[in-house]
Design a protein around this motif. Structure first.
Motif, PDB file in Angstrom:
ATOM      1  N   LYS A   1      48.405  34.217  36.827  1.00 29.00           N
ATOM      2  CA  LYS A   1      48.358  35.350  35.902  1.00 29.00           C
ATOM      3  C   LYS A   1      49.662  35.514  35.115  1.00 29.00           C
ATOM      4  CE  LYS A   1      44.840  38.017  35.011  1.00 29.00           C
ATOM      5  NZ  LYS A   1      44.580  38.582  33.665  1.00 29.00           N
TER       6      LYS A   1
ATOM      7  N   ARG B   1      47.584  36.670  41.197  1.00 28.03           N
ATOM      8  CA  ARG B   1      48.414  37.707  40.557  1.00 28.03           C
ATOM      9  C   ARG B   1      49.907  37.433  40.701  1.00 28.03           C
ATOM     10  NH1 ARG B   1      43.245  38.006  39.509  1.00 28.03           N
ATOM     11  NH2 ARG B   1      42.558  40.025  38.697  1.00 28.03           N
TER      12      ARG B   1
ATOM     13  N   MET C   1      49.660  41.581  36.725  1.00 26.29           N
ATOM     14  CA  MET C   1      50.437  40.751  37.661  1.00 26.29           C
ATOM     15  C   MET C   1      51.287  41.600  38.599  1.00 26.29           C
ATOM     16  SD  MET C   1      53.390  39.471  35.033  1.00 26.29           S
ATOM     17  CE  MET C   1      52.218  39.342  33.699  1.00 26.29           C
TER      18      MET C   1
END
Ligand code: DOR
Ligand code: ZN
Ligand code: ZN
Ligand code: ZN
Length: 380
Positions: free
Chosen positions: A314, A310, A258
């Protein structure tokens, strides 16, 4: 009525690594100003680090932050508990009580637990509670008095350098301890090629390790530092172009899970003390998405979906958060982004109480224009 014609509608961004400075350092930031800065950046959930004064090592301080966030904050704030009492690295905090109070994990960010035994004890205890350990990863015997990374910039200016091994030594040690204890171990702000390699290897062995990277480590190397300006000083420091390439590849192949900002406000007076004496850290919230959109999506390196994933799904997935996606019936955490118009980063538009960013004057695209947190418009 919100007009979203030609705008991107995304889940609210999640930032699992931020410094809000309250209690104790309100001249840099507080929960009111920090959450507004987050809202401007499109973030609707942020997880705050415990290096406040007092540090987040008791139920009382967790409650203080939760109360402040509920009354004065505009986005969701989740605190981390400190691994050790008063950040001293000597005695573990009451993990069970802190969990009960609502922390999402235990961390040494801002100080660094140095003893392997202390880290192993912390991991075993966290594992028994089903909670993660979040590690800053820095061997302080290798970094004493060094303000920037070891490398070209340090050499040119005659400064002591922070070596890559100071980070990677802890990553290597800690993934072995994580394997031994079975804990979920999360590596903060990965900045070196060696750390990426170690995390990739640990994941291949089925060790429960996750990791994060900051926008500045994805777009800047030490070769970009223009001079002795402390707005380019952060910890971990800007590394070599080779390291930048390695963390980009680590994010792209899933080794790094991330993106987080490590939003670290410091006052102008503090940053004016110069490269050697100023505290480490730069702002993160307000430039994160436009910076990465401009550098990686507009150039065709990443899809928009990859970047958003991300910064939303995530981190939600790794930390078991019930938001971070847009589904029918989900909490209305929504970020609306103008992907078309470029706009310069202007100091006078910064919402954070502090102004310490190297990105002033950068022309970026992809600015959040409306942020909705728990159904309320918190930025527009
Ligand atoms: O750059 C940093 N700033 N790194 C840290 O580890 C701490 C943080 C802060 O609190 O300012
Ligand atoms: Zn840190
Ligand atoms: Zn460590
Ligand atoms: Zn931090």
């Amino acid at each position: 009525v919100i007009d979203v014609a030609r705008k991107l509608v995304a889940p609210g961004f999640i930032d699992m690594h931020v410094h809000l400075r309250e209690p104790g350092f309100e001249h840099k930031e507080n929960i009111a100003t920090g959450t507004r800065s987050a809202a401007r950046g499109g973030f609707t959930t942020i997880a705050c680090m415990p290096n406040t004064r007092p540090v987040i090592d008791t139920v009382d301080t967790v409650n203080y932050i939760k109360d402040k966030a509920a009354t004065e904050g505009v986005v969701r704030v989740i605190p981390y508990g400190c691994i050790t009492k008063n950040e001293l690295g000597r005695e573990l905090t009451d993990f069970a009580a802190l969990k009960e109070a609502g922390v999402i994990g235990y961390t040494d960010d801002g100080v660094g637990v140095q003893s392997a035994q202390m880290m192993k004890d912390a991991m075993a205890l966290a594992a028994s509670l089903g909670m993660p350990i979040i590690a800053h990863c820095e061997d302080n015997t290798l970094v004493e008095g060094a303000p920037v990374s070891e490398g070209a910039f340090a050499k040119k200016h005659g400064l002591k350098g922070i070596p890559n091994e100071s980070e990677a030594i802890h990553v290597g040690r800690d993934v072995l301890l994580a394997e031994a204890t079975g804990v979920h171990y999360h590596v903060c702000h990965v900045s070196t090629e060696q750390s990426v390699r170690l995390i990739r290897h640990a994941k291949q062995f089925g060790i429960k390790v996750t990791a994060e990277v900051c926008p500045h480590h994805l777009v800047l190397s030490d070769e970009d530092i223009p001079g002795l300006d402390a707005n380019w000083k952060m910890n971990p420091p800007l590394r070599s172009p080779r390291d930048v390439q390695a963390v980009i590849e680590g994010l792209e192949d899933g080794t790094i899970d991330m993106i987080v900002t490590d939003h670290a406000p410091h006052s102008e007076e503090e940053k004016e003390r110069g490269m050697q004496l100023a505290p480490f850290g730069i702002l993160g919230f307000e430039t994160a998405f436009p910076l990465l959109y401009t550098k990686f999506v507009l150039t065709g390196k990443w899809t928009l979906g990859f970047l958003i994933d991300r910064m939303t799904a995530k981190p939600a997935d790794v930390f078991g958060l019930p938001y971070g996606t847009l589904n029918v019936g989900s909490i209305a955490d929504i970020t609306i982004v103008d992907l078309e118009n470029g706009h310069e980063v202007l100091k006078e538009e910064i919402v954070s109480r502090s102004k310490n960013t190297p990105f002033i004057g950068w022309k970026l695209q992809g600015w959040p224009v409306v942020t909705i947190a728990s159904g309320k418009v918190v930025w527009s």
